[in-house]
Design an enzyme around this catalytic site. Structure first.
Site, PDB file in Angstrom:
ATOM      1  CG  ASP A  34      -9.877  -8.535   6.771  1.00 39.12           C
ATOM      2  OD1 ASP A  34      -9.056  -7.645   7.077  1.00 39.12           O
ATOM      3  OD2 ASP A  34     -10.550  -8.500   5.722  1.00 39.12           O
ATOM      4  CD  GLU A  37      -1.903 -11.747   4.043  1.00 41.05           C
ATOM      5  OE1 GLU A  37      -0.760 -11.874   4.481  1.00 41.05           O
ATOM      6  OE2 GLU A  37      -2.429 -10.674   3.746  1.00 41.05           O
ATOM      7  CE  LYS A  70     -11.142  -5.419   5.262  1.00 42.56           C
ATOM      8  NZ  LYS A  70     -10.928  -6.408   4.201  1.00 42.56           N
ATOM      9  CB  VAL A 123      -0.964   0.000   1.213  1.00 42.31           C
ATOM     10  CG1 VAL A 123      -1.821   1.262   1.213  1.00 42.31           C
ATOM     11  CG2 VAL A 123      -1.843  -1.244   1.192  1.00 42.31           C
ATOM     12  NE  ARG A 159       9.923  -5.053   8.864  1.00 42.90           N
ATOM     13  CZ  ARG A 159       8.970  -5.937   9.026  1.00 42.90           C
ATOM     14  NH1 ARG A 159       8.862  -6.595  10.150  1.00 42.90           N
ATOM     15  NH2 ARG A 159       8.108  -6.198   8.066  1.00 42.90           N
TER      16      ARG A 159
HETATM   17  N1  HSE Z   1      -7.071  -9.561   3.417  1.00 45.23           N
HETATM   18  C1  HSE Z   1      -8.093  -8.684   3.002  1.00 45.23           C
HETATM   19  C2  HSE Z   1      -8.966  -9.368   1.965  1.00 45.23           C
HETATM   20  C3  HSE Z   1      -7.606  -7.417   2.369  1.00 45.23           C
HETATM   21  O1  HSE Z   1      -8.741 -10.527   1.615  1.00 45.23           O
HETATM   22  O2  HSE Z   1      -9.907  -8.750   1.522  1.00 45.23           O
HETATM   23  C4  HSE Z   1      -7.158  -6.437   3.390  1.00 45.23           C
HETATM   24  O3  HSE Z   1      -8.151  -6.151   4.306  1.00 45.23           O
END
Ligand code: HSE
Length: 446
Positions: free
Chosen positions: A207, A196, A211, A20, A51
């Protein structure tokens, strides 16, 4: 040249320059003239904490100061806005609070941080008179925070339902398209980089819950209440249920839902059957979409990329422009962090799941013998649960030739979840119900 465009550019410090951060730098460079015309003055990244210094320099070149220590960015008196792109609740929280204490405005894409610690962070920012902006935290490039906070400000918002996690939407789309099971598709998604290496937050619904917690706070003017959210992911979904749902005219999506209910606010993430004819049901792959229903406007839909370098940068930069436009305004005249003025927040509570009212898909593996259907529907009738549709598969199709078991699929009308839980416990104890009952919630989104 007009007076504003001759002003010194606003100076931005990035904490982190991964996907990002690099997108933000590149889009700011590429579109700098247009952005300046919109913001009234230039916006420049002048310092970056990373880093890996070498990698950071390869992105930003020589004109930008690159440091390892994020606190050096916060301490730099020339920096007006700190963009936090580190993620997580740990060091990111310390740095955001330190930036606020140092009088910097903050832009962050960190949904986890704000969903859990938002109350503390917004209070600190309020005291200090600085802005905290977070468009990129929800649905990546879709300007849903702006829409909820400003575009829909006339409305009493009734409900929001969103596909706000691209990883899980990609997995569900693949499961449906190819008839594959969850574990196989997850592996494939990891191989392709859609998921991931540690996909826990995505596939367990965390996640999406971060949101929807933020959207809920903005929609209803209540403090963030992530700890009260019901969170259920997609790991237990069977390919079979996706197939049966399709036969009944539905698709299964992981939805983040928040709704104004009789005694409070529903706040939940779980797989849901959605009628196949709804636009939301047709959001495929890694795309995101959010439906918002307001009393005045009716139903509105926002669709786009929920992740990725430049889509997310698009939201980060929108926040940078907003702050640039507003930073010299009196703090009381800025748009409130959570859409409602801090002293006018409501004390709405999140209702427990047992009080949520919705409809359901049930799959029962039953003995294929006389009276079983009557027994099951009789029990539901006694509980006051109204049936919308029933599908029974042929035993041979379910368990192979000569099978004595079959699947009974029931769609219910709206029911209080507590009532359904109790009825399910009774159904489960019937000797003719041979396996754990599958229950998936169903949202008509009408
Ligand atoms: N990992 C999230 C997704 C994106 O798969 O939508 C970042 O919030």
């Amino acid at each position: 040249m007009n007076a504003t465009s001759s002003m010194k550019p606003i100076q931005v410090g990035l904490l982190g320059i991964g996907t990002v951060g690099s997108g933000t730098f590149n889009v700011l460079q590429r579109n700098q003239e247009e952005i300046k015309r919109r913001a009234g003055r230039g916006i420049e990244v002048t310092m970056v904490a990373a880093r890996n210094l070498e990698r950071a320099r390869s992105i930003v070149g020589d004109g930008v100061q690159v440091v390892v220590d994020a606190r050096a960015v916060i301490a730099n008196p020339e920096i007006d806005i700190v963009v936090e792109l580190i993620g997580g609740y740990g060091i990111a929280k310390e740095l955001v609070l330190e930036a606020i204490a140092a009088g910097k405005h903050v832009v962050t894409a960190n949904k986890a941080l704000l969903a859990v610690h938002g109350t503390e962070i917004f209070a600190a920012a309020q005291t200090k008179g600085v802005m905290v902006a977070f468009e990129a935290a929800v649905a990546g490039g879709i300007p849903i925070i702006k829409a909820l906070r400003e575009g829909l400000t006339a409305n009493s918002i009734q409900w929001i339902a969103g596909i706000i996690n691209g990883t899980t939407n990609f997995i569900l789309s693949e499961m449906r398209d190819k008839g594959l099971d969850f574990a196989t598709v997850l592996q494939e998604a990891q191989r392709l980089g859609y998921a991931e290496a540690d996909p826990t937050f995505d596939i367990e619904g965390v996640d999406a819950a971060h949101k929807v917690t933020l959207m809920s706070a903005i929609a209803f003017g209540m403090p963030v209440q992530f700890d009260r959210a019901h969170v259920e992911g997609i790991t237990k979904l069977a390919a079979q249920d996706i197939k049966y749902a399709e036969q009944l005219g539905y698709r299964i999506k992981l939805l983040g839902i928040t709704r104004r209910a009789k005694d409070g606010i529903e706040l939940r993430v779980h797989p849901s059957l959605v009628p196949a004819k709804r636009l939301l049901a047709n959001v495929e792959g890694a795309m995101n979409a959010v439906v918002v229903h307001g009393d005045a406007v009716g139903t509105t839909l926002y669709y786009g990329k929920g992740a990725g370098s430049e889509p997310t940068a698009s939201s980060v930069i929108a926040d940078l422009v907003d702050i640039t436009r507003l930073h010299s305004a009196d703090a009381a005249h800025r748009v409130p962090y959570l859409a409602f003025h801090p002293n006018a927040m409501s004390d709405l509570v999140v209702v427990p799941m047992r009080e949520v009212v919705t409809s359901y898909y049930l799959r029962l593996r039953v003995a294929d013998e006389a009276g079983v259907l009557a027994q099951v529907t009789g029990l539901l009738a006694t509980a006051g649960i109204s049936i919308d549709a029933v599908l029974q598969r042929e035993a041979d199709e379910v368990g192979g030739e000569g099978s004595t078991q079959t699947d009974l699929i029931i769609l219910t009308h709206n029911t209080r979840e507590g009532t359904l839980d109790d009825a399910m416990a009774q159904l489960q104890s019937l000797p003719t119900v041979l396996a754990p009952i599958v229950r998936i919630r169903k949202e008509e989104l009408a």
